[in-house]
Design an enzyme around this catalytic site. Structure first.
Site, PDB file in Angstrom:
ATOM      1  N   TRP A   1     -10.592  -3.435  -0.974  1.00  0.00           N
ATOM      2  CA  TRP A   1     -10.759  -3.816  -2.384  1.00  0.00           C
ATOM      3  C   TRP A   1     -11.235  -5.269  -2.483  1.00  0.00           C
ATOM      4  O   TRP A   1     -12.074  -5.600  -3.322  1.00  0.00           O
ATOM      5  CB  TRP A   1      -9.427  -3.665  -3.149  1.00  0.00           C
ATOM      6  CG  TRP A   1      -9.136  -2.278  -3.609  1.00  0.00           C
ATOM      7  CD1 TRP A   1      -9.540  -1.122  -3.016  1.00  0.00           C
ATOM      8  CD2 TRP A   1      -8.375  -1.898  -4.767  1.00  0.00           C
ATOM      9  NE1 TRP A   1      -9.068  -0.050  -3.735  1.00  0.00           N
ATOM     10  CE2 TRP A   1      -8.354  -0.490  -4.796  1.00  0.00           C
ATOM     11  CE3 TRP A   1      -7.697  -2.605  -5.760  1.00  0.00           C
ATOM     12  CZ2 TRP A   1      -7.688   0.224  -5.801  1.00  0.00           C
ATOM     13  CZ3 TRP A   1      -7.023  -1.903  -6.758  1.00  0.00           C
ATOM     14  CH2 TRP A   1      -7.028  -0.502  -6.784  1.00  0.00           C
TER      15      TRP A   1
ATOM     16  N   LYS B   1      -2.182   0.828  -9.008  1.00  0.00           N
ATOM     17  CA  LYS B   1      -1.845   2.188  -8.555  1.00  0.00           C
ATOM     18  C   LYS B   1      -0.442   2.479  -9.064  1.00  0.00           C
ATOM     19  O   LYS B   1       0.473   1.686  -8.857  1.00  0.00           O
ATOM     20  CB  LYS B   1      -1.882   2.202  -7.031  1.00  0.00           C
ATOM     21  CG  LYS B   1      -1.341   3.482  -6.438  1.00  0.00           C
ATOM     22  CD  LYS B   1      -2.042   3.874  -5.192  1.00  0.00           C
ATOM     23  CE  LYS B   1      -1.646   3.039  -3.984  1.00  0.00           C
ATOM     24  NZ  LYS B   1      -2.531   3.334  -2.857  1.00  0.00           N
TER      25      LYS B   1
END
Ligand code: SAM
Length: 232
Positions: free
Chosen positions: A83, A185
């Site tokens: 990421w 998440k």
């Protein structure tokens, strides 16, 4: 984006089958087989990304466009760094624009345009250490792909997931600039009523996202909250 099409004849389309070798458990054989047949794993390797997770962030940003040149990005639970690589490309931090600060319990091998802080996000000293490492002590975007290893005990795992999301949100509310973005998440069940209510109080818009690169059988989902109302 990664093609998952059948036919065409590239090595990508060959399905690798494994026998359960002596001493290898069925679960790990299944994991290995899935890795070998996963087009995202192959594509991540080809492009030099540290993880297939890189494609999840790419997909979410392609849809919502919240990572922009010059932005300051805090990436929580960043190891091994997929990421952060995407964020660095999009903000231009390797060319001196913006900043990407990658935080994880585990060390992260150096990456161009990424500053690393080895830190437990839930520790008492985390907010001060993170603020000190961020340019101007603030961020435009807070990302969290944090996940704790599953214990297999459902309620323990659920509590851990909720605790990690809450720690990420505490930090986001601490460092985000007005109008900032939070992506985390949450896992199904993780973004329960209370968390969503808190997100809706703090942000103008809250979306649930399940990127294609997230395995269908995985319970993970992401919440994207934009337009931070605090931070003034
Ligand atoms: N987004 C990453 C990428 O693209 O490479 C993958 C992240 S991985 C799924 C989850 C990470 O969360 C692990 O590296 C783990 O060490 C980290 N993590 C879990 N609990 C944490 C905590 N309390 N503080 C910091 N990092 C944590």
């Amino acid at each position: 984006m990664v093609s998952q099409g059948k036919g065409g004849g590239g090595s990508r389309n060959l399905t690798v089958k494994l026998r359960t070798a002596k001493g290898r458990k069925v679960g790990s054989t299944r994991w290995l087989q899935r890795q070998l047949n996963d087009p995202y794993v192959e594509e991540a390797k080809r492009r030099g990304y540290r993880s297939r997770a890189a494609f999840k962030l790419t997909e979410i940003d392609d849809r919502y466009r919240f990572l922009k040149p010059g932005m300051i990005v805090l990436d929580l639970g960043a190891a091994p760094g997929g990421w952060s690589q995407i964020a660095a490309e999009l903000v231009g931090s390797a060319e001196g624009r913006g900043q990407v600060l990658a935080v994880d319990l585990s060390p992260i091998e150096p990456l161009p345009g990424v500053e690393v802080l080895t830190q437990d996000v839930s520790a008492e000293d985390a907010p001060a250490a993170i603020r000190a490492a961020l340019k101007g002590g603030r961020a435009d975007v807070v990302l969290s792909d944090m996940a704790a290893p599953a214990t297999g005990h459902r309620s323990t795992d659920h509590l851990r997931v909720v605790a990690l999301v809450e720690a990420a949100l505490d930090l986001a509310e601490d460092v985000l600039k007005p109008g900032g973005t939070f992506l985390a998440k949450v896992f199904q069940g993780g973004a329960g009523g209370e968390l969503v209510a808190r997100l809706k109080r703090s942000f103008a818009k809250v979306h649930h996202v399940k990127p294609k690169a997230s395995r269908k059988e995985s319970p993970e989902v992401y919440v994207l909250a934009t337009g931070f109302r605090g931070g003034a």
